[in-house]
Design an enzyme around this catalytic site. Structure first.
Site, PDB file in Angstrom:
ATOM      1  N   ASP A   1       1.655   3.670  -7.880  1.00 13.56           N
ATOM      2  CA  ASP A   1       1.875   4.923  -7.168  1.00 13.56           C
ATOM      3  C   ASP A   1       2.966   5.697  -7.906  1.00 13.56           C
ATOM      4  OD1 ASP A   1       4.239   3.748  -6.499  1.00 13.56           O
ATOM      5  OD2 ASP A   1       3.812   3.570  -4.365  1.00 13.56           O
TER       6      ASP A   1
ATOM      7  N   ASP B   1      -5.214   0.914  -0.076  1.00  9.83           N
ATOM      8  CA  ASP B   1      -4.130  -0.054  -0.286  1.00  9.83           C
ATOM      9  C   ASP B   1      -3.292  -0.077   0.972  1.00  9.83           C
ATOM     10  OD1 ASP B   1      -2.575   2.564  -0.966  1.00  9.83           O
ATOM     11  OD2 ASP B   1      -1.048   0.999  -0.783  1.00  9.83           O
TER      12      ASP B   1
END
Lengths: 374, 374
Positions: B95, B269
């Protein structure tokens, strides 16, 4: 008496005195000398049961005192006994709780009847006697149970050591009398007597007269210098029957194991590989490594080039150090697996050296590699 | 522009709208829909890398914010990049740190340039900009990097949501301009716009105009009711290009995954399987189980009869409960593995249902089994 559940086989004796043997149990055979990882509460801390098998462990120890407190031996029995409960299908041994009464319990009071103390978990009052210890161990159902003994802290006055040794003998007899589960569980006696050669000999003789499937050396590694411990092992094993396994309880460092083997010991157990593993201390072929030290930050090497464990197969020292710095569970998990693997590889190498008849030179080489002066 | 490092392949679309696809990356192929376990600091908490592969995970997420703080991206680069560092040889995604700046950082100040904040570890002052986020992610070297975005807490005034969305678009452009590692790393854009259909459409259009290898839906699961989130997914995915993967960030429960898939999402996720696993909450085929409840004390059954994970293969609910009661690491370890396996089995079943063209009935059946009213 029926043939004992556990049977010892002596394969060879090295010129040094080190013994290569085999222990046949209802749950499989153990190659001796062996190291038993400690599964205090039905789990070796931080290591799952399949990873534990991967380390090469052949027999696992459970703690009677801890399991009696949590979840209680009846819960373990109800869930199929300690083997099924923990998922370990191989040989198991339970201690008697004697050492934990000595080391963990609060407000302990020991009488001829047994020990009364407060649980270290919730302070509740508990009685542990030879009979009760055997009843718990039969509920747990390990292949090997230990007699309930009285442990004294060293140094102690000679009279206190002698008194505890004699009481332990009487308790050992009571354990034998109390034991009902003899078809698939064998009882080991425990030699006491501190650092006194005569007391140890007297204890060994008394136990041998009662007769056990195996003999442990208890009451060591309780504060005395290593040299004293080695000496005590050395003057105890000659008094133990050659056709029974010998188990040095709660010991120790890799060096302690090699010294014990040279003095005729076959079995060991210790929390050291896992407790140190949780604290970022790794045992390696070239000595110990403190992974918190900054020098490992960018180190791409595994802990040990030749180690087949998960930590060494997959990860660098730098990564392991990072895990401890970041407080990640995986750090304790991996280094526990590595340390247990290290201990098992050491035992495997010791067995090979005994078979080849050059144990003394093997031991000297290992000590030198770990940095001990010759 | 060279062909992107990551390439999406659409295999089939179910009548419900659910997509069966495939993601080709430099480190292997991912079957979609997929769930990515979260390896915040280079480890999925409590799960070693081989056990992680055993769960069926195909791609793992790492957190840029956390890794930049500890051990620092240069340490990771020096130790071979995030793949080699963590030992995970398959596809990875990092990320951008945008969400952690929003959720973890202290004294955060966001300007057009980027975010300035205090580390949640040691209070040190840190600047994170689109350029810096990309530089860190290139040092980490995952197969997929994410643009640096501005996340707002919901509910928020419409002007604040719109302003953050527009700034995120400008930052997305800056991320593309900053990216140098395009041969083996692809960049995904992140759609913002809160719960507003027009803002989401505007964000999607702006990102599509820039052009990304994949598109994420960000800024959801930040406090809004599930129904609002499902609605927002539903009015966002139609604006995303059909020939690119769609990733719903930070989501969610098993139900959230099934709802997202029905609305055309390919990737998810979430820390939920591991965080809940560490807290003794297990996901099973018949709903969630709180292992601390006394009713499990003597329960000999595994968590799920049909589950192939280590916990279900080897252990009873009674044993798992004991581990949590006794504070043993193995409890969190085993239930994390189980929950991750549960998520992966769910994705596997979802993929099969899409292939067979009956995803809607599959979803309804699962929700009913978990106890949701039809």
């Amino acid at each position: 008496m029926a043939s004992p559940a556990v049977r010892y086989e002596l394969l060879s004796v090295d010129p040094s005195g080190a013994r290569r043997g085999r222990l046949h149990t209802p749950h499989g055979t153990v190659e001796l000398p062996t190291f038993m990882p400690v599964g205090t509460l039905g789990t070796v801390k931080g290591v799952d049961i399949e990873r534990l098998a991967d380390t090469g462990a052949q027999i696992v120890l459970g703690n009677t005192y801890h399991l009696a407190l949590r979840p209680g031996e009846e819960a373990v029995r109800s869930l199929g006994g300690l083997h099924r409960f923990s998922g370990w299908e191989g040989p198991m041994l339970t201690d008697s709780g004697g050492f934990q009464v000595f080391s963990l319990a609060h407000k302990r009071k020991v009488t001829e009847q047994g020990a009364r103390f407060q649980s270290h978990i919730d302070g509740s009052l508990i009685d542990l006697t030879p009979e009760r210890s055997i009843a718990i161990q039969e509920a747990l159902g390990a292949d090997i149970a230990m007699v309930f003994d009285e442990v004294v802290e060293l140094p102690a006055p000679p009279e206190a050591v002698r008194s505890a040794m004699l009481r332990s003998l009487r308790w050992a007899r009571r354990c034998v009398d109390a034991a009902k589960r003899t078809d698939d569980q064998s009882l080991f006696g425990i030699v006491q007597g501190g650092l006194d050669a005569e007391l140890r000999a007297e204890s060994a003789a008394g136990l041998t007269e009662i007769g056990f499937a195996g003999y442990a050396i208890g009451g060591l590694s309780v504060g005395e210098p290593p040299a004293d411990m080695y000496r005590a092992i050395g003057f105890t094993t000659p008094h133990l029957p050659a056709d029974r396994p010998r188990y040095l309880m709660g010991v120790g460092t890799p060096r302690d194991l090699l010294e014990g083997i040279e003095r005729g010991v076959d079995m060991f157990d210790c929390v050291m590989p896992t407790r140190n593993g949780r604290n970022a201390l790794a045992f390696t072929d070239t000595g110990t490594i403190r992974l918190r030290n900054a020098c490992h930050t960018l180190d791409e090497r595994p802990l040990d080039e030749g180690c087949p464990c998960l930590a060494c197969r997959r990860h660098s020292r730098g990564y392991l150090r990072h895990l401890f710095r970041a407080g990640e569970m995986l750090g304790p998990m991996l280094v526990s697996v590595h340390n247990l693997t290290h201990y098992q590889r050491l035992m495997e190498a010791a067995r090979a050296a005994i078979e080849a008849g050059h144990y003394a030179s093997f031991k000297q080489r290992r000590l030198a590699e770990w940095g001990f002066a010759a």
